[in-house]
Design a protein around this motif. Structure first.
Motif, PDB file in Angstrom:
ATOM      1  N   ALA A 267       0.839  -1.203   0.000  1.00  0.00           N
ATOM      2  CA  ALA A 267       0.000   0.000   0.000  1.00  0.00           C
ATOM      3  C   ALA A 267       0.872   1.250   0.000  1.00  0.00           C
ATOM      4  CB  ALA A 267      -0.920  -0.008   1.219  1.00  0.00           C
ATOM      5  N   ARG A 268       1.955   1.220   0.760  1.00  0.00           N
ATOM      6  CA  ARG A 268       2.862   2.369   0.811  1.00  0.00           C
ATOM      7  C   ARG A 268       3.568   2.567  -0.533  1.00  0.00           C
ATOM      8  NH1 ARG A 268       7.779   2.484   4.988  1.00  0.00           N
ATOM      9  NH2 ARG A 268       9.002   4.153   4.049  1.00  0.00           N
ATOM     10  N   ILE A 269       3.951   1.456  -1.161  1.00  0.00           N
ATOM     11  CA  ILE A 269       4.581   1.548  -2.476  1.00  0.00           C
ATOM     12  C   ILE A 269       3.607   2.166  -3.478  1.00  0.00           C
ATOM     13  CG2 ILE A 269       5.468   0.200  -4.421  1.00  0.00           C
ATOM     14  CD1 ILE A 269       6.584  -1.787  -2.315  1.00  0.00           C
ATOM     15  N   ALA A 270       2.357   1.708  -3.442  1.00  0.00           N
ATOM     16  CA  ALA A 270       1.341   2.227  -4.362  1.00  0.00           C
ATOM     17  C   ALA A 270       1.096   3.715  -4.109  1.00  0.00           C
ATOM     18  CB  ALA A 270       0.047   1.439  -4.208  1.00  0.00           C
ATOM     19  N   GLU A 271       1.089   4.101  -2.837  1.00  0.00           N
ATOM     20  CA  GLU A 271       0.868   5.510  -2.489  1.00  0.00           C
ATOM     21  C   GLU A 271       1.997   6.380  -3.028  1.00  0.00           C
ATOM     22  OE1 GLU A 271       0.666   8.253   1.565  1.00  0.00           O
ATOM     23  OE2 GLU A 271       0.285   6.100   1.696  1.00  0.00           O
ATOM     24  N   ARG A 272       3.237   5.895  -2.885  1.00  0.00           N
ATOM     25  CA  ARG A 272       4.381   6.657  -3.390  1.00  0.00           C
ATOM     26  C   ARG A 272       4.360   6.729  -4.914  1.00  0.00           C
ATOM     27  NH1 ARG A 272       8.699   7.945  -0.631  1.00  0.00           N
ATOM     28  NH2 ARG A 272      10.083   7.425  -2.373  1.00  0.00           N
ATOM     29  N   ALA A 273       3.961   5.620  -5.552  1.00  0.00           N
ATOM     30  CA  ALA A 273       3.893   5.612  -7.016  1.00  0.00           C
ATOM     31  C   ALA A 273       2.837   6.584  -7.516  1.00  0.00           C
ATOM     32  CB  ALA A 273       3.601   4.197  -7.517  1.00  0.00           C
ATOM     33  N   ALA A 274       1.700   6.627  -6.818  1.00  0.00           N
ATOM     34  CA  ALA A 274       0.632   7.546  -7.223  1.00  0.00           C
ATOM     35  C   ALA A 274       1.087   8.993  -7.077  1.00  0.00           C
ATOM     36  CB  ALA A 274      -0.615   7.295  -6.386  1.00  0.00           C
ATOM     37  N   ALA A 275       1.784   9.273  -5.982  1.00  0.00           N
ATOM     38  CA  ALA A 275       2.276  10.639  -5.772  1.00  0.00           C
ATOM     39  C   ALA A 275       3.289  11.026  -6.844  1.00  0.00           C
ATOM     40  CB  ALA A 275       2.903  10.757  -4.381  1.00  0.00           C
ATOM     41  N   ALA A 276       4.145  10.046  -7.224  1.00  0.00           N
ATOM     42  CA  ALA A 276       5.170  10.339  -8.226  1.00  0.00           C
ATOM     43  C   ALA A 276       4.575  10.559  -9.607  1.00  0.00           C
ATOM     44  CB  ALA A 276       6.183   9.198  -8.274  1.00  0.00           C
ATOM     45  N   SER A 277       3.452   9.873  -9.895  1.00  0.00           N
ATOM     46  CA  SER A 277       2.849   9.982 -11.227  1.00  0.00           C
ATOM     47  C   SER A 277       1.781  11.071 -11.314  1.00  0.00           C
ATOM     48  CB  SER A 277       2.233   8.640 -11.626  1.00  0.00           C
ATOM     49  OG  SER A 277       1.201   8.277 -10.719  1.00  0.00           O
ATOM     50  N   ALA A 278       1.474  11.693 -10.175  1.00  0.00           N
ATOM     51  CA  ALA A 278       0.468  12.761 -10.185  1.00  0.00           C
ATOM     52  C   ALA A 278       0.987  13.948 -10.984  1.00  0.00           C
ATOM     53  CB  ALA A 278       0.155  13.187  -8.755  1.00  0.00           C
ATOM     54  N   PRO A 279       0.081  14.764 -11.519  1.00  0.00           N
ATOM     55  CA  PRO A 279       0.519  15.948 -12.262  1.00  0.00           C
ATOM     56  C   PRO A 279       1.442  16.815 -11.407  1.00  0.00           C
ATOM     57  CG  PRO A 279      -1.838  15.603 -12.537  1.00  0.00           C
ATOM     58  CD  PRO A 279      -1.384  14.634 -11.486  1.00  0.00           C
ATOM     59  N   VAL A 280       2.531  17.229 -12.001  1.00  0.00           N
ATOM     60  CA  VAL A 280       3.512  18.023 -11.269  1.00  0.00           C
ATOM     61  C   VAL A 280       3.007  19.447 -11.122  1.00  0.00           C
ATOM     62  CG1 VAL A 280       5.836  18.963 -11.332  1.00  0.00           C
ATOM     63  CG2 VAL A 280       5.432  16.601 -12.032  1.00  0.00           C
ATOM     64  N   THR A 281       3.034  19.938  -9.915  1.00  0.00           N
ATOM     65  CA  THR A 281       2.619  21.306  -9.623  1.00  0.00           C
ATOM     66  C   THR A 281       3.786  22.053  -8.985  1.00  0.00           C
ATOM     67  OG1 THR A 281       1.785  20.637  -7.453  1.00  0.00           O
ATOM     68  CG2 THR A 281       0.211  20.640  -9.289  1.00  0.00           C
ATOM     69  N   PRO A 282       3.773  23.367  -9.028  1.00  0.00           N
ATOM     70  CA  PRO A 282       4.845  24.118  -8.363  1.00  0.00           C
ATOM     71  C   PRO A 282       4.856  23.827  -6.862  1.00  0.00           C
ATOM     72  CG  PRO A 282       3.619  25.528  -9.866  1.00  0.00           C
ATOM     73  CD  PRO A 282       2.853  24.251  -9.761  1.00  0.00           C
ATOM     74  N   GLY A 283       6.039  23.883  -6.259  1.00  0.00           N
ATOM     75  CA  GLY A 283       6.141  23.674  -4.834  1.00  0.00           C
ATOM     76  C   GLY A 283       5.409  24.755  -4.063  1.00  0.00           C
ATOM     77  N   ALA A 284       4.622  24.344  -3.075  1.00  0.00           N
ATOM     78  CA  ALA A 284       3.858  25.323  -2.297  1.00  0.00           C
ATOM     79  C   ALA A 284       3.394  24.688  -1.003  1.00  0.00           C
ATOM     80  CB  ALA A 284       2.649  25.828  -3.086  1.00  0.00           C
ATOM     81  N   LEU A 285       3.150  25.531   0.002  1.00  0.00           N
ATOM     82  CA  LEU A 285       2.569  25.066   1.258  1.00  0.00           C
ATOM     83  C   LEU A 285       1.052  24.952   1.103  1.00  0.00           C
ATOM     84  CD1 LEU A 285       4.641  27.299   3.701  1.00  0.00           C
ATOM     85  CD2 LEU A 285       4.966  24.856   3.270  1.00  0.00           C
ATOM     86  N   ALA A 286       0.399  24.392   2.123  1.00  0.00           N
ATOM     87  CA  ALA A 286      -1.041  24.154   2.054  1.00  0.00           C
ATOM     88  C   ALA A 286      -1.843  25.437   1.928  1.00  0.00           C
ATOM     89  CB  ALA A 286      -1.488  23.381   3.300  1.00  0.00           C
ATOM     90  N   ASP A 287      -1.281  26.555   2.427  1.00  0.00           N
ATOM     91  CA  ASP A 287      -2.003  27.828   2.333  1.00  0.00           C
ATOM     92  C   ASP A 287      -1.670  28.606   1.060  1.00  0.00           C
ATOM     93  OD1 ASP A 287       0.562  28.651   2.819  1.00  0.00           O
ATOM     94  OD2 ASP A 287       0.177  29.385   4.855  1.00  0.00           O
ATOM     95  N   GLY A 288      -0.947  27.955   0.144  1.00  0.00           N
ATOM     96  CA  GLY A 288      -0.616  28.591  -1.121  1.00  0.00           C
ATOM     97  C   GLY A 288       0.704  29.327  -1.139  1.00  0.00           C
TER      98      GLY A 288
END
Length: 586
Positions: A267-288
């Motif tokens: 499950a952890r491997i799948a979670e990391r793979a999903a995060a790696a394949s997600a659309p890349v967005t600029p680095g930012a904190l939760a408040d933008g």
């Protein structure tokens, strides 16, 4: 080639490894699991069957040669040349840090001190195979006895010897096994030539019995994003086909995990793979709050991958690759070509290029003093360049010409700046050469403590946490014997980083981190809380850092930073920051 083996053994180090403590994220092995400990590389986890590296070649026999010493020496020269050529080709195919590492290994093979030792044994009637075995083993033991960084180069030399002997004997070179299915590679240690070209579709993770935080296995595994745990003494008991969990975040190898644990890991491997394949967005904190994630690169060849992984520019481009394998400084035209290649990959984006950082573990015959008793505290970085102004001016000229030919936003910075006067003089010299944005590396405590004065005289500061940690803690980052002190989580180091962050805010100057600390997701949040505005790291670390930043607000990052500063030691700081962020998420 005129220099001896021992100085060159450390000449290609570009980036030291993160300690096991820095890699920890709070993940713990399953209760009751039979667990082996080592030094984790990165944040990954893997599950699979063990495949062990084949045993090394047997030592050649001691029977006398039927050939003349000259004939045997000709055989040795042919095999050494073939091995050096193969290593160079592997390096060119791998690119990046691996290329420099393999170039250094090829230089080992051709070292004149080794050739002299081989000749002496051939003169006593030994075969080429036996002479190579005995001579290389003698030098390998010297490196091992030296300990620390040089000790970890002993495995590199042993690999060269195996390759030369295999070529002399007409046997296949030692290499990675191929069991026909994905596997966890277990080896005594892994040679750079093998690590650089690992098939990541087949090799799930690497576990080594030897090696440490500055071994080339650790360095290259981090660059490739490969899950690895090195220095696992107990791994000698692992057998082919045995199922293991390799948890780099916990610096652990779990043997024969339970079905429940296997399910958790998948499950952890799948979670990391999903995060790696997600659309890349600029680095930012939760408040933008934006936190640009930049790439640390050692050559232009790594630019395409960095862009693919979401780099928003380059926070550290190391220029040493142009100089380290040269007998003289490259001319302006050669430098301009390389810089232009890098800048063209990032049109309209910031590219921070560090001037040549020679000295200490990167000696250069045409720039540094090989006889310095303590080169880490001697003439290195900007100090060495100021002593050879023609090299400094040549590099600035090449950078200005490359910038003029591209659309990138070039920033240039000087390494190993210790005084406000150095910062002012460098900034003026850069402006004289037409470079608009010049800044300094903060790598020594003096620079952090006078950050206000530095930032009134220069355009920006970039904190090199690897050196800042070693100089703050008086613990050489190339020595495994003091590895526990080489931890950027120590409150003393964090306090100095905070000084620079606060000075940047007061002087309205950008402050970034380009050391290994930026690749630690939890520490990345704390760094932002200390006033750091950009983070630069190996591209493979960006997905983890991006995901962690997105979980926390600026207020939470500041609270975590204050909690870490109030701690007594590195591990306490890590735990305090984690607890503060957990409280903030409730």
């Amino acid at each position: 080639m005129t220099s001896s083996l021992l100085p060159h053994a450390s000449s290609q180090e570009v980036a030291p490894a993160v300690s096991a403590a820095s890699a920890a994220t709070g993940e713990q092995p399953a209760p009751g699991a039979r667990t082996l400990s080592g030094t984790g590389v990165g944040q990954g986890v893997a599950l699979g069957p063990v495949a062990r590296m084949a045993a090394p070649l047997q030592a050649p026999g001691e029977e006398p040669s039927a050939l003349t010493p000259e004939q045997e020496h000709a055989r040795v020269q042919e095999s050494v040349a073939a091995v050096a050529q193969d290593l160079a080709a592997r390096g060119e195919a791998a690119g990046g840090t691996a290329q420099g590492v393999l170039q250094a290994q090829a230089m080992m093979a051709q070292d004149p001190a080794l050739d002299k030792a081989v000749r002496a044994r051939l003169g006593d009637g030994a075969t080429a195979e036996r002479a190579v075995h005995e001579s290389f083993e003698q030098f390998r033991r010297r490196l091992e006895q030296a300990g620390g960084y040089l000790g970890e180069r002993a495995a590199d030399l042993a690999d060269v010897a195996q390759r030369v002997i295999a070529h002399l004997s007409g046997l296949p070179a030692p290499g990675v096994p191929d069991p026909g299915h994905p596997f966890v590679l277990v080896a005594q240690d892994l040679a750079p030539a093998d690590t650089a070209l690992l098939d990541l579709e087949k090799v799930l993770a690497v576990v080594t019995i030897e090696g440490g935080p500055t071994s080339h296995t650790a360095i290259l595994a981090r660059e490739k994003g490969l899950t690895a745990v090195v220095g696992v003494a107990g791994a000698a008991e692992l057998t082919d086909g045995e199922t293991v969990v390799v948890d780099a975040a916990a610096s652990a190898v779990e043997i024969s995990p339970s079905p429940e644990r296997e399910k958790e890991v998948r499950a952890r491997i799948a979670e990391r793979a999903a995060a790696a394949s997600a659309p890349v967005t600029p680095g930012a904190l939760a408040d933008g709050t934006p936190v640009p994630l930049l790439a640390n690169l050692g050559s232009p060849e790594g630019a395409a991958e960095a862009v693919e992984l979401g780099a928003e520019g380059v926070g550290l481009f190391r220029t040493e690759f142009l100089f380290l394998s040269a007998e003289t400084a490259p001319d302006v035209a050669a430098q301009r070509h390389a810089y232009q290649q890098m800048l063209e990959a990032f049109p309209g984006q910031k590219v921070v290029i560090r001037l040549l950082d020679a000295g200490a573990d990167k000696p250069l015959p045409f720039l540094t003093d090989a006889d310095e008793e303590n080169p880490a505290l001697g003439r290195r970085g900007l100090r060495a360049l100021n002593a050879q102004p023609e090299i400094l001016r040549g590099q600035l000229t090449a950078l200005a010409e490359a910038a003029a030919a591209t659309e990138a936003d070039l920033w240039v910075m000087a390494p190993m700046v210790s005084t406000a006067e150095e910062a002012e003089a460098f900034t003026a010299l850069a402006a004289e050469h037409g470079l608009r944005t010049a800044g300094v590396m903060v790598e020594v405590p003096s620079s952090a403590l006078i950050a206000d004065q530095l930032l009134t005289r220069t355009g920006f500061a970039s904190i090199g946490t690897n050196d800042l940690t070693q100089y703050t803690m008086a613990a050489d980052r190339l020595l495994g014997s003091v590895a526990e002190l080489q931890d950027p989580w120590h409150p003393a180091v964090l306090r100095l980083i905070g000084e620079v962050g606060a000075a940047g805010a007061r002087q309205d100057r950008p402050v970034g981190v380009c050391g290994e600390a930026a690749a630690d997701p939890l520490l990345a949040v704390v760094l932002v809380g200390l006033g750091v505005q950009t983070l630069s790291m190996a591209p493979a670390a960006m997905a983890d850092v991006r995901a962690e930043l997105a979980r926390h607000t600026a207020a939470a990052a500041r609270a975590a930073a204050q909690a870490a500063l109030a701690a007594a030691g590195a591990q306490d700081a890590r735990e305090a920051a984690r607890a503060a962020l957990a409280d903030g998420s409730r």
